[in-house]
Scaffold this motif. Structure first.
Motif, PDB file in Angstrom:
ATOM      1  N   SER A 190       0.829  -1.214   0.000  1.00  0.00           N
ATOM      2  CA  SER A 190       0.000   0.000   0.000  1.00  0.00           C
ATOM      3  C   SER A 190       0.861   1.261   0.000  1.00  0.00           C
ATOM      4  O   SER A 190       0.469   2.298  -0.532  1.00  0.00           O
ATOM      5  CB  SER A 190      -0.939   0.011   1.211  1.00  0.00           C
ATOM      6  N   ARG A 191       2.074   1.160   0.560  1.00  0.00           N
ATOM      7  CA  ARG A 191       2.946   2.330   0.635  1.00  0.00           C
ATOM      8  C   ARG A 191       3.767   2.520  -0.637  1.00  0.00           C
ATOM      9  O   ARG A 191       3.998   3.638  -1.077  1.00  0.00           O
ATOM     10  CB  ARG A 191       3.868   2.184   1.853  1.00  0.00           C
ATOM     11  N   ARG A 192       4.202   1.403  -1.239  1.00  0.00           N
ATOM     12  CA  ARG A 192       5.115   1.482  -2.376  1.00  0.00           C
ATOM     13  C   ARG A 192       4.472   1.108  -3.714  1.00  0.00           C
ATOM     14  O   ARG A 192       5.022   1.367  -4.765  1.00  0.00           O
ATOM     15  CB  ARG A 192       6.313   0.549  -2.146  1.00  0.00           C
ATOM     16  N   GLY A 193       3.306   0.447  -3.679  1.00  0.00           N
ATOM     17  CA  GLY A 193       2.643   0.049  -4.909  1.00  0.00           C
ATOM     18  C   GLY A 193       3.146  -1.258  -5.483  1.00  0.00           C
ATOM     19  O   GLY A 193       2.741  -1.652  -6.576  1.00  0.00           O
ATOM     20  N   MET A 194       4.024  -1.948  -4.774  1.00  0.00           N
ATOM     21  CA  MET A 194       4.523  -3.255  -5.209  1.00  0.00           C
ATOM     22  C   MET A 194       4.979  -4.025  -3.978  1.00  0.00           C
ATOM     23  O   MET A 194       5.127  -3.456  -2.890  1.00  0.00           O
ATOM     24  CB  MET A 194       5.675  -3.101  -6.202  1.00  0.00           C
ATOM     25  N   SER A 195       5.174  -5.315  -4.134  1.00  0.00           N
ATOM     26  CA  SER A 195       5.640  -6.122  -3.014  1.00  0.00           C
ATOM     27  C   SER A 195       7.113  -5.850  -2.739  1.00  0.00           C
ATOM     28  O   SER A 195       7.846  -5.360  -3.605  1.00  0.00           O
ATOM     29  CB  SER A 195       5.451  -7.610  -3.329  1.00  0.00           C
ATOM     30  N   LEU A 196       7.553  -6.199  -1.543  1.00  0.00           N
ATOM     31  CA  LEU A 196       8.974  -6.044  -1.195  1.00  0.00           C
ATOM     32  C   LEU A 196       9.840  -6.912  -2.107  1.00  0.00           C
ATOM     33  O   LEU A 196      10.911  -6.480  -2.548  1.00  0.00           O
ATOM     34  CB  LEU A 196       9.203  -6.423   0.267  1.00  0.00           C
ATOM     35  N   THR A 197       9.372  -8.118  -2.415  1.00  0.00           N
ATOM     36  CA  THR A 197      10.134  -9.021  -3.288  1.00  0.00           C
ATOM     37  C   THR A 197      10.366  -8.384  -4.657  1.00  0.00           C
ATOM     38  O   THR A 197      11.474  -8.414  -5.201  1.00  0.00           O
ATOM     39  CB  THR A 197       9.391 -10.353  -3.453  1.00  0.00           C
ATOM     40  N   HIS A 198       9.321  -7.782  -5.204  1.00  0.00           N
ATOM     41  CA  HIS A 198       9.450  -7.134  -6.510  1.00  0.00           C
ATOM     42  C   HIS A 198      10.380  -5.926  -6.422  1.00  0.00           C
ATOM     43  O   HIS A 198      11.174  -5.672  -7.328  1.00  0.00           O
ATOM     44  CB  HIS A 198       8.072  -6.689  -7.012  1.00  0.00           C
ATOM     45  N   ASP A 199      10.294  -5.186  -5.320  1.00  0.00           N
ATOM     46  CA  ASP A 199      11.144  -4.006  -5.166  1.00  0.00           C
ATOM     47  C   ASP A 199      12.612  -4.401  -5.031  1.00  0.00           C
ATOM     48  O   ASP A 199      13.494  -3.725  -5.567  1.00  0.00           O
ATOM     49  CB  ASP A 199      10.697  -3.197  -3.944  1.00  0.00           C
ATOM     50  N   ILE A 200      12.892  -5.493  -4.328  1.00  0.00           N
ATOM     51  CA  ILE A 200      14.273  -5.959  -4.207  1.00  0.00           C
ATOM     52  C   ILE A 200      14.826  -6.333  -5.583  1.00  0.00           C
ATOM     53  O   ILE A 200      15.967  -5.998  -5.917  1.00  0.00           O
ATOM     54  CB  ILE A 200      14.361  -7.148  -3.228  1.00  0.00           C
ATOM     55  N   HIS A 201      14.014  -6.991  -6.387  1.00  0.00           N
ATOM     56  CA  HIS A 201      14.404  -7.317  -7.764  1.00  0.00           C
ATOM     57  C   HIS A 201      14.709  -6.030  -8.535  1.00  0.00           C
ATOM     58  O   HIS A 201      15.678  -5.959  -9.296  1.00  0.00           O
ATOM     59  CB  HIS A 201      13.286  -8.109  -8.433  1.00  0.00           C
TER      60      HIS A 201
END
Length: 203
Positions: free
Chosen positions: A152-163
């Motif tokens: 909700s804060r970033r618009g994507m999952s943490l896993t996707h953001d790490i990628h």
């Protein structure tokens, strides 16, 4: 994904051209715009900014590129190509990575990650995730709580953001004074600037 294009149309843009080199991104943008802006004058093309010219693509009152031009492998040329698409009196709005003391490390890491294959990338994401978790614990925060609120804060999952963090090659960076000199030479004047000086870590 087309979200910024959709926002522009809803804010009253009369004609819109969205471009990306990735066919999946173009298809996603088309789906978003077809569903969110039916009847609006828009087009989504698979196209590189390095190939775009005013003669072929037109000029626009606003040219917008957020966090893209530094991943082309030719950032200076990409900025110039984008600037050439701005109509007289128009605006170029863009975001670039700032230069940091760890740029060489990030370039080497991203180059390796791009060539690592799925197994190597999974291992790298797992290692990064473990270090990220330790960093959170050191600040009295938990990974589970962070992940719960992340989308909700970033618009994507943490896993996707790490990628996303580990990927993104080619990679270049620049400092605000260098951007200012380049844009002044192209006939632009700064309207608003959000910039920090040379950092130690991520751009």
């Amino acid at each position: 994904s087309g979200l910024h294009a959709l926002a522009a149309l809803r804010l009253g843009a009369g004609r819109l051209l969205a471009v990306d080199i990735d066919p999946n991104c173009v298809a996603t943008a088309r789906g978003v715009l077809q569903g969110g802006a039916p009847g609006a004058a828009w087009e989504a093309r698979q196209r590189s900014v390095l190939e775009m010219t005013p003669d072929a693509d037109g000029r626009f009152d606003i040219v917008y590129s957020w966090g893209v031009l530094h991943h082309t492998g030719a950032m200076d040329r990409a900025i110039r190509c984008a600037a050439a698409l701005v109509a007289p009196g128009g605006m170029l709005a863009f975001a670039l990575y700032r230069r940091t003391a760890l740029d060489r490390l990030w370039i080497a890491e991203k180059r390796w990650y791009a060539r690592a294959g799925k197994r190597g990338q999974r291992a790298a994401r797992a290692a990064y995730r473990g270090l990220y978790r330790l960093g959170l614990l050191a600040r009295g925060r938990s990974l589970a709580a962070t992940e719960a609120a992340y989308r909700s804060r970033r618009g994507m999952s943490l896993t996707h953001d790490i990628h996303d963090w580990l990927g993104g090659y080619p990679y270049e960076a620049i400092l605000a004074p260098e951007v200012d000199r380049l844009m002044t030479g192209l006939g632009f004047a700064a309207e608003r600037v959000f910039a920090r000086g040379r950092g130690l870590g991520r751009a």
